[in-house]
Design a protein around this motif. Sequence first.
Motif, short mmCIF file in Angstrom:
data_model
loop_
_atom_site.label_atom_id
_atom_site.label_comp_id
_atom_site.label_asym_id
_atom_site.label_seq_id
_atom_site.Cartn_x
_atom_site.Cartn_y
_atom_site.Cartn_z
N GLY A 34 2.88 -11.78 -18.71
CA GLY A 34 1.54 -10.68 -19.08
C GLY A 34 1.48 -9.49 -17.84
N LYS A 35 2.64 -9.14 -17.29
CA LYS A 35 2.55 -8.03 -16.51
C LYS A 35 2.35 -6.83 -17.22
CE LYS A 35 7.26 -8.85 -15.64
NZ LYS A 35 7.31 -10.03 -16.69
N SER A 36 3.00 -6.42 -18.27
CA SER A 36 2.54 -5.21 -18.88
C SER A 36 0.99 -5.08 -19.40
CB SER A 36 3.36 -5.10 -20.20
OG SER A 36 4.67 -4.98 -19.94
N THR A 37 0.64 -6.39 -19.77
CA THR A 37 -1.02 -6.65 -20.13
C THR A 37 -1.67 -6.14 -18.74
OG1 THR A 37 -0.38 -8.13 -21.93
CG2 THR A 37 -2.54 -8.05 -21.15
N LEU A 38 -1.14 -6.83 -17.56
CA LEU A 38 -2.09 -6.49 -16.49
C LEU A 38 -2.25 -5.06 -16.24
CD1 LEU A 38 -3.58 -7.78 -14.17
CD2 LEU A 38 -1.38 -7.90 -13.04
N LEU A 39 -1.05 -4.32 -16.42
CA LEU A 39 -1.25 -2.70 -16.22
C LEU A 39 -2.13 -2.30 -17.10
CD1 LEU A 39 2.39 -1.38 -15.95
CD2 LEU A 39 0.85 -2.12 -13.85
N THR A 40 -2.25 -2.60 -18.30
CA THR A 40 -3.34 -2.18 -19.21
C THR A 40 -4.67 -2.22 -18.80
OG1 THR A 40 -3.53 -3.77 -20.88
CG2 THR A 40 -1.85 -2.25 -21.34
N VAL A 41 -4.96 -3.34 -18.17
CA VAL A 41 -6.05 -3.77 -17.42
C VAL A 41 -6.55 -2.98 -16.44
CG1 VAL A 41 -7.31 -5.56 -16.19
CG2 VAL A 41 -6.05 -6.37 -18.14
N LEU A 42 -5.50 -2.78 -15.28
CA LEU A 42 -5.82 -1.96 -14.22
C LEU A 42 -5.86 -0.56 -14.87
CD1 LEU A 42 -2.77 -3.10 -11.89
CD2 LEU A 42 -5.38 -3.73 -12.01
N ALA A 43 -5.36 0.07 -15.86
CA ALA A 43 -5.59 1.42 -16.47
C ALA A 43 -6.65 1.41 -17.13
CB ALA A 43 -4.32 1.79 -17.37
N GLY A 44 -7.58 0.50 -17.33
CA GLY A 44 -8.81 0.39 -18.16
C GLY A 44 -8.73 0.60 -19.45
N LEU A 45 -7.62 0.07 -20.14
CA LEU A 45 -7.36 0.27 -21.31
C LEU A 45 -7.62 -1.12 -22.11
CD1 LEU A 45 -3.99 2.46 -21.46
CD2 LEU A 45 -6.34 2.97 -21.99
N ALA A 46 -7.70 -2.18 -21.26
CA ALA A 46 -7.97 -3.49 -21.92
C ALA A 46 -9.20 -4.26 -20.91
CB ALA A 46 -6.76 -4.29 -21.93
N VAL A 47 -9.60 -4.94 -21.42
CA VAL A 47 -10.73 -5.89 -20.83
C VAL A 47 -10.29 -7.13 -20.67
CG1 VAL A 47 -13.04 -6.31 -20.55
CG2 VAL A 47 -12.57 -4.42 -21.42
N PRO A 48 -10.16 -7.94 -19.50
CA PRO A 48 -9.76 -9.17 -19.42
C PRO A 48 -10.88 -10.29 -19.99
CG PRO A 48 -10.66 -8.41 -17.25
CD PRO A 48 -10.60 -7.16 -18.26
N ASP A 49 -10.14 -11.60 -20.69
CA ASP A 49 -11.12 -12.17 -20.94
C ASP A 49 -11.70 -13.10 -20.08
OD1 ASP A 49 -10.62 -12.12 -24.14
OD2 ASP A 49 -8.59 -12.12 -23.27
N ALA A 50 -11.15 -13.11 -18.85
CA ALA A 50 -11.70 -13.86 -17.88
C ALA A 50 -11.30 -13.24 -16.40
CB ALA A 50 -11.31 -15.23 -17.62
N GLY A 51 -12.30 -13.19 -15.32
CA GLY A 51 -11.95 -12.80 -14.10
C GLY A 51 -12.48 -11.21 -14.11
N THR A 52 -12.15 -10.61 -12.87
CA THR A 52 -12.80 -9.13 -12.75
C THR A 52 -11.85 -8.21 -12.00
OG1 THR A 52 -13.56 -9.80 -10.62
CG2 THR A 52 -15.29 -10.12 -12.60
N VAL A 53 -11.79 -7.06 -12.14
CA VAL A 53 -11.17 -6.11 -11.34
C VAL A 53 -12.15 -5.29 -10.96
CG1 VAL A 53 -9.38 -4.17 -11.34
CG2 VAL A 53 -9.17 -6.39 -12.90
N THR A 54 -12.18 -4.93 -9.51
CA THR A 54 -13.13 -3.99 -9.17
C THR A 54 -12.35 -3.10 -8.23
OG1 THR A 54 -13.18 -5.41 -7.11
CG2 THR A 54 -14.73 -5.88 -8.66
N VAL A 55 -13.21 -2.07 -7.70
CA VAL A 55 -12.52 -0.73 -6.97
C VAL A 55 -13.46 -0.79 -5.78
CG1 VAL A 55 -12.34 1.64 -6.93
CG2 VAL A 55 -12.09 0.29 -9.22
N VAL A 56 -12.58 -1.03 -4.58
CA VAL A 56 -13.24 -0.98 -3.19
C VAL A 56 -12.95 0.52 -2.55
CG1 VAL A 56 -13.64 -2.26 -1.21
CG2 VAL A 56 -13.06 -3.54 -3.12
#
Length: 557
Positions: free
Chosen positions: A369-391
């Motif tokens: 899921g490395k490539s999928t994680l990149l799309t989550v960080l890019a804001g192109l996909a929303v994770p089914d669980a967990g969060t990504v925050t910007v500090v």
Amino acid sequence: MPDTARRSGPIDPRLLRYARSSRGLMTVVIACGVIETAAIIALAYGVAIVLSRLVTGPHDLPGPIALVAGAVAVRVVVTLVRSRIEHRAADRVVSELRSAALGAVGPGRSPVDREELRTALTRGLDDLPPYLTGYVPALALSVIATPALVIAMFVADPISGAVALGTLPLLPIFMVLIGLLTRDRTRRRLAAMARLSSRLLDLVAGLPTLRALGRQRGPERTVRELGERNAAETMSALRIAFLSSMALELLATLCVALVAVGIGLRLVFGEMSLFAGVFALILAPEVYQPLRRVGASFHAAEQGVEATSRVFALLDAPEPAPSQGSTRPGVLVARGVSVAGRDGEAPSGFDGTFRPGRITALTGPNGSGKSTLLTVLAGLAVPDAGTVTVVSDAVTEAPGATGAVDGPGNGGAPLAGGPDWWAHVAWCPQHPYLEPGTLAHNFTLLGAPDPRTVPEVVAAAGLDEVVAEAGWDRAVGVGGAGLSAGQRQRLALARTLALGRSVLLFDEPTAHLDEELSARVLAELRARADAGAVVVLVAHDAQVLAAADDVLEVVRA
């Protein structure tokens, strides 16, 4: 995706809402149904008069024969006109639905959703015209013609009308039972087709890599198995459709036979006139014909209906609420990020921190899921669980710590996708998008400036060597045809770096590059990180991992 089985009646009103051409189609269908019903009654009336006068007299036939000829001509003209209009309208409806669905596609789609949507928008919607040109007209005719014909039979012969009215419900009952049986078969077929198309697309996209590794002969067995499974599901659905059509035809034939036997016996015993008997006998098959067509057409169009339901589920999805999250670059903090895929969660429960000024490498086995994680960080996909925050104001426990920032507790906010966030992000996927045109066109395709204004970036990615061969007007074909895998990689790297964004995401940036050029690219990424950019790489290569400040492992469930 949302529930694709939600439908409001036999014709989904969402079709009228999302495809304007369907409104004109419905108008034509209803108008033609009314005219055709009137022509059927006129034809039966004229034939009954002609036959009764031939037998009993008087032999005044020109008027009834003209009526019969006119009714036949009207039915022929209506059939031809309706066919032409319906097919054109159906093509426009499919085009409008595709355009609407593509316009609604955005972030928040898991890989499974994208595969199902891809199948629905291609092969699925291609099966919609039979529904619009077969099922819908047959349904309209059954609503308009069947009641009118039964009433006409009642007027001519109440007993025949009562028999037709009593046997008509048998056809819808059998249609519902058969429809329930075929619904699950059709869904399984669409799912099998989605899996097959996804695997084929993955295989075609990865063929250059597989060929370079000498593995091009391995995947054909999997593709063959998927094809056989798709063929089995298709044949199963067709078997049920053929059997159901035969059952409906047999049932309708028996119902018409009941009416015909009753008419014949009463004619023999002189209990009804020849005109009434012929008139009711001609109308009897026409009473059941629309329902027979509904059953046959529905099975032929079931996959198109299922695909349309998936498209409607996408179009009905609520607009994402305006995000209150930060769109400014800062420290990206992932906590428990999981994304559901075909074979489980990939990634699963990922925790990590991505800081400005540092190069972070994502590593792990293939399919983790490395490539999928990149799309989550890019804001192109929303994770089914967990969060990504910007500090924005990073808080760390110690210099060099990789997990010390807790976004929400330190002024962090949920990562906000959308144009505001994407303005700070540059993403270079493993298979970059290229379209037919020139080298310069593909360089500026995603918003990069004129390549001649950024020669240092072109040189850093090694694209200057490609330009030196044939210039910026070098032709590029579909999918990058005309360029080698390494040249396509250089082009993708150069245009991504030329965007000048503060969050840089690269999926295997040194793939297809030699060691010298890889070192040059990594040096450029180091310079970007030193300038304050967040640099995230998906990597397996030891050279890339050695250049990274932080290495985070991605695992799957």
